[in-house]
Motif scaffolding. Structure first.
Motif, PDB file in Angstrom:
ATOM      1  N   PRO A 318       0.830  -1.217   0.000  1.00  0.00           N
ATOM      2  CA  PRO A 318       0.000   0.000   0.000  1.00  0.00           C
ATOM      3  C   PRO A 318       0.861   1.263   0.000  1.00  0.00           C
ATOM      4  N   GLY A 319       0.439   2.247  -0.793  1.00  0.00           N
ATOM      5  CA  GLY A 319       1.214   3.472  -0.906  1.00  0.00           C
ATOM      6  C   GLY A 319       0.689   4.620  -0.086  1.00  0.00           C
ATOM      7  N   THR A 320      -0.524   4.466   0.463  1.00  0.00           N
ATOM      8  CA  THR A 320      -1.125   5.524   1.272  1.00  0.00           C
ATOM      9  C   THR A 320      -1.686   4.928   2.553  1.00  0.00           C
ATOM     10  N   ILE A 321      -1.937   5.794   3.525  1.00  0.00           N
ATOM     11  CA  ILE A 321      -2.526   5.322   4.775  1.00  0.00           C
ATOM     12  C   ILE A 321      -3.878   4.679   4.512  1.00  0.00           C
ATOM     13  N   TYR A 322      -4.674   5.294   3.628  1.00  0.00           N
ATOM     14  CA  TYR A 322      -6.000   4.737   3.353  1.00  0.00           C
ATOM     15  C   TYR A 322      -5.888   3.382   2.682  1.00  0.00           C
ATOM     16  N   ALA A 323      -4.968   3.237   1.743  1.00  0.00           N
ATOM     17  CA  ALA A 323      -4.774   1.939   1.093  1.00  0.00           C
ATOM     18  C   ALA A 323      -4.317   0.893   2.102  1.00  0.00           C
ATOM     19  N   ALA A 324      -3.556   1.320   3.111  1.00  0.00           N
ATOM     20  CA  ALA A 324      -3.076   0.389   4.132  1.00  0.00           C
ATOM     21  C   ALA A 324      -4.216  -0.220   4.924  1.00  0.00           C
ATOM     22  N   LYS A 325      -5.312   0.507   5.068  1.00  0.00           N
ATOM     23  CA  LYS A 325      -6.480   0.005   5.786  1.00  0.00           C
ATOM     24  C   LYS A 325      -7.145  -1.138   5.031  1.00  0.00           C
ATOM     25  N   PHE A 326      -6.818  -1.283   3.747  1.00  0.00           N
ATOM     26  CA  PHE A 326      -7.364  -2.345   2.907  1.00  0.00           C
ATOM     27  C   PHE A 326      -6.285  -3.343   2.511  1.00  0.00           C
ATOM     28  N   SER A 327      -5.194  -3.357   3.260  1.00  0.00           N
ATOM     29  CA  SER A 327      -4.112  -4.297   3.019  1.00  0.00           C
ATOM     30  C   SER A 327      -4.021  -5.252   4.196  1.00  0.00           C
ATOM     31  N   LEU A 328      -4.392  -6.501   3.984  1.00  0.00           N
ATOM     32  CA  LEU A 328      -4.311  -7.496   5.052  1.00  0.00           C
ATOM     33  C   LEU A 328      -2.864  -7.734   5.488  1.00  0.00           C
ATOM     34  N   PRO A 329      -1.908  -7.790   4.557  1.00  0.00           N
ATOM     35  CA  PRO A 329      -0.515  -7.925   4.999  1.00  0.00           C
ATOM     36  C   PRO A 329      -0.067  -6.772   5.905  1.00  0.00           C
ATOM     37  N   PHE A 330      -0.444  -5.544   5.565  1.00  0.00           N
ATOM     38  CA  PHE A 330      -0.056  -4.414   6.408  1.00  0.00           C
ATOM     39  C   PHE A 330      -0.728  -4.508   7.772  1.00  0.00           C
ATOM     40  N   CYS A 331      -2.021  -4.788   7.800  1.00  0.00           N
ATOM     41  CA  CYS A 331      -2.756  -4.810   9.066  1.00  0.00           C
ATOM     42  C   CYS A 331      -2.231  -5.894   9.998  1.00  0.00           C
ATOM     43  N   PHE A 346      -2.573   3.999  12.173  1.00  0.00           N
ATOM     44  CA  PHE A 346      -2.491   4.164  10.723  1.00  0.00           C
ATOM     45  C   PHE A 346      -1.896   5.551  10.438  1.00  0.00           C
ATOM     46  N   SER A 347      -0.570   5.593  10.494  1.00  0.00           N
ATOM     47  CA  SER A 347       0.175   6.843  10.366  1.00  0.00           C
ATOM     48  C   SER A 347       1.224   6.716   9.267  1.00  0.00           C
ATOM     49  N   GLU A 348       1.740   7.850   8.819  1.00  0.00           N
ATOM     50  CA  GLU A 348       2.802   7.831   7.819  1.00  0.00           C
ATOM     51  C   GLU A 348       4.034   7.110   8.360  1.00  0.00           C
ATOM     52  N   ALA A 349       4.321   7.325   9.650  1.00  0.00           N
ATOM     53  CA  ALA A 349       5.488   6.668  10.243  1.00  0.00           C
ATOM     54  C   ALA A 349       5.366   5.155  10.172  1.00  0.00           C
ATOM     55  N   ASN A 350       4.183   4.628  10.528  1.00  0.00           N
ATOM     56  CA  ASN A 350       3.995   3.181  10.481  1.00  0.00           C
ATOM     57  C   ASN A 350       3.893   2.665   9.052  1.00  0.00           C
ATOM     58  N   LEU A 351       3.324   3.476   8.169  1.00  0.00           N
ATOM     59  CA  LEU A 351       3.204   3.069   6.764  1.00  0.00           C
ATOM     60  C   LEU A 351       4.569   2.772   6.161  1.00  0.00           C
ATOM     61  N   HIS A 352       5.572   3.555   6.559  1.00  0.00           N
ATOM     62  CA  HIS A 352       6.912   3.400   5.986  1.00  0.00           C
ATOM     63  C   HIS A 352       7.907   2.760   6.953  1.00  0.00           C
ATOM     64  N   LEU A 359       7.952  -7.293   7.598  1.00  0.00           N
ATOM     65  CA  LEU A 359       6.983  -8.321   7.990  1.00  0.00           C
ATOM     66  C   LEU A 359       5.900  -8.512   6.937  1.00  0.00           C
ATOM     67  N   MET A 360       5.483  -7.428   6.294  1.00  0.00           N
ATOM     68  CA  MET A 360       4.457  -7.542   5.245  1.00  0.00           C
ATOM     69  C   MET A 360       4.883  -8.537   4.175  1.00  0.00           C
ATOM     70  N   GLY A 361       6.155  -8.528   3.846  1.00  0.00           N
ATOM     71  CA  GLY A 361       6.662  -9.438   2.829  1.00  0.00           C
ATOM     72  C   GLY A 361       6.677 -10.886   3.276  1.00  0.00           C
ATOM     73  N   ARG A 362       6.493 -11.105   4.577  1.00  0.00           N
ATOM     74  CA  ARG A 362       6.483 -12.460   5.126  1.00  0.00           C
ATOM     75  C   ARG A 362       5.060 -13.000   5.328  1.00  0.00           C
ATOM     76  N   VAL A 363       4.063 -12.191   4.971  1.00  0.00           N
ATOM     77  CA  VAL A 363       2.659 -12.594   5.126  1.00  0.00           C
ATOM     78  C   VAL A 363       2.174 -13.266   3.842  1.00  0.00           C
ATOM     79  N   ARG A 364       1.595 -14.433   3.982  1.00  0.00           N
ATOM     80  CA  ARG A 364       1.030 -15.145   2.825  1.00  0.00           C
ATOM     81  C   ARG A 364      -0.460 -15.360   3.050  1.00  0.00           C
ATOM     82  N   LEU A 365      -1.269 -14.935   2.083  1.00  0.00           N
ATOM     83  CA  LEU A 365      -2.717 -15.093   2.163  1.00  0.00           C
ATOM     84  C   LEU A 365      -3.143 -16.329   1.385  1.00  0.00           C
TER      85      LEU A 365
END
Length: 451
Positions: A318-331, A346-352, A359-365
């Motif tokens: 996800p490239g934005t905070i809002y997109a991160a709310k719809f990313s299961l790997p990010f959440c 859900f902040s810019e600091a946590n987004l990046h 860890l997101m790269g280690r999540v498999r759906l």
């Protein structure tokens, strides 16, 4: 009235025949809590840029002072208030959802109901009637077309339009023929596409706002004699056939008018993200807390869930905070690292954040056929976390926190409302609002609510 409007007429008869005096105590309690939860989300969302953009447009248009626009506290036309308040209530991703229909009913129904109630100086009991009828109608239409409809269409924008229309029509006192017309014109305006996910665009906020406004407009027009399709739901070119490859019309009328009502099936959100991410968030937070899992030692996370969750939330970058709310790997990564997924998480600091990104790269759906078969009755997930030291921790839930089967208690919802409302209202106003909503049946004039 031409072709027999079986479904619309049955819904119209239900709307006409529902009266506060006949409602079970639990139905009334849940209607109050639905209003409270919606109001908190709307007040918090009214501070955000999308709501302020809508405010700028609506303020420039002007309008007869009929209802309150929460983002400015000013009174404007009921149609404008329903649009603005609907948008505001869906921004923070903390508004309610009805599981079986996958509709954020409050965000589409309550703005229309409140605007109409203010415009008409209706009392709190009439507003409760409107909320119950709106939830019932939106949920039943949603259940009829879900899950096929949900692949392309955002049910909150489409099915929510019918609910907003029913709620407004109840307050306006439409007769059966007028209510059928209103539903016909609500259905022809029903819209909302998922393509916004690709860009993380603001369109999702617009969906409940337009559902509320269009539903109210359809009801107002019907009151003037403006006709609408009499078989909008089941017709050969009607809503269900046009917008779902598979549907079940019986779900619209089975048990209609008999308690328990759909508002009692309402789910309240604890985390500030897409509801499809909540089951995995719940399990991840629980596993991390119980086993003191060190995120830096995690080598892999497998999330097994139902197909719709993967379709909507499989966003690995996800490239934005809002997109991160719809990313299961990010959440999931956020839940593991921070231990919560609230508004402030859900902040810019946590987004990046480098650790979260790793860890997101280690999540498999994984789409689990058994869990998928149970959806949407259950929004189930199984999470397995593996560490570099070869330890494995597993957990599962069928119902995320806030579901009727795993409920948030009333005190928790009141605390949530206070946290949300205090962002845009002073403490005294928040207290007065809370008192008014929790005693909504005793409010004599909704136009005098301390909004």
């Amino acid at each position: 009235m031409g072709k027999s409007p079986l479904l619309s007429l049955k819904l119209a008869e239900f709307v006409e025949g529902l009266h506060y005096e006949d409602l079970p105590r639990e139905t009334i309690r849940m209607a109050r809590l639905a209003f409270l939860d919606w109001l908190g989300s709307a007040l918090r969302g009214s501070r955000e840029q999308p709501a302020l953009m809508v405010l700028s447009v609506l303020s420039a248009q002007g309008g007869t002072p009929q209802a309150t626009l929460l983002s400015s506290k000013e009174r404007t036309s009921a149609l404008s208030a329903s649009l603005g308040n609907g948008v505001a209530s869906h921004i923070m991703e903390l508004d309610d959802v009805h599981r079986a229909s996958i509709v954020h009913i409050g965000a589409s129904v309550i703005p229309a109901a409140l605007a109409a109630a203010e415009m008409l100086h209706a009392d709190g009991r009439r507003l409760i009637e409107a909320i119950v009828t709106g939830y019932e109608t939106a949920a039943r239409v949603g259940e009829a077309v879900t899950p096929a409809h949900y692949y392309f269409f955002h049910n909150t924008g489409t099915c929510g339009t019918f609910g907003a229309c029913a709620a407004a029509g109840k307050l306006l006192g439409l007769d059966r023929r007028q209510m059928v017309w209103a539903l016909g014109n609500a259905g022809t305006q029903a819209a909302g596409l998922w393509e916004f996910l690709v860009d993380g665009a603001m369109s999702k906020h617009l969906h409940p706002g337009k559902a509320a406004q269009n539903g109210l407009l359809a009801a107002l027009l019907a009151g003037e004699g403006f006709t609408g399709a009499s078989a909008i739901l089941e017709g050969d070119r009607g809503f269900c056939r046009a917008m779902a490859s598979e549907f079940n019309l019986a779900r619209i009328t089975d048990g209609l008018g008999k308690p328990p009502y759909k508002v009692e099936e309402n789910s309240f959100k604890i985390h500030s993200s897409c509801r499809h991410t909540h089951p995995a968030i719940d399990v991840t937070i629980d596993l991390a807390a119980r086993h003191a899992i060190d995120p830096s030692l995690v080598s892999g996370i497998v999330v097994r869930t139902y197909r719709t969750a993967v379709q909507i939330t499989d966003n690995p970058a996800p490239g934005t905070i809002y997109a991160a709310k719809f990313s299961l790997p990010f959440c999931v990564a956020l839940a593991l690292v921070r231990g919560s997924c609230g508004i402030e998480d859900f902040s810019e600091a946590n987004l990046h954040d480098a650790q979260i990104r790793d860890l997101m790269g280690r999540v498999r759906l994984v789409v689990d056929d058994d869990l998928d078969a149970a959806h949407p009755a259950k929004w189930a997930v199984a999470v397995e976390i593996t560490t570099r030291t070869r330890e494995t921790y597993s957990g599962r839930t069928d119902f995320p926190r806030g579901d009727p089967e795993n409920p948030a208690d009333e005190a928790e919802l009141i605390a949530k409302f206070r946290r949300m409302a205090i962002s845009s209202r002073d403490g005294q106003t928040v207290d007065r609002l809370l008192e008014s909503v929790m005693n909504l049946e005793n409010v004599e004039d909704c136009a005098r609510l301390p909004l």
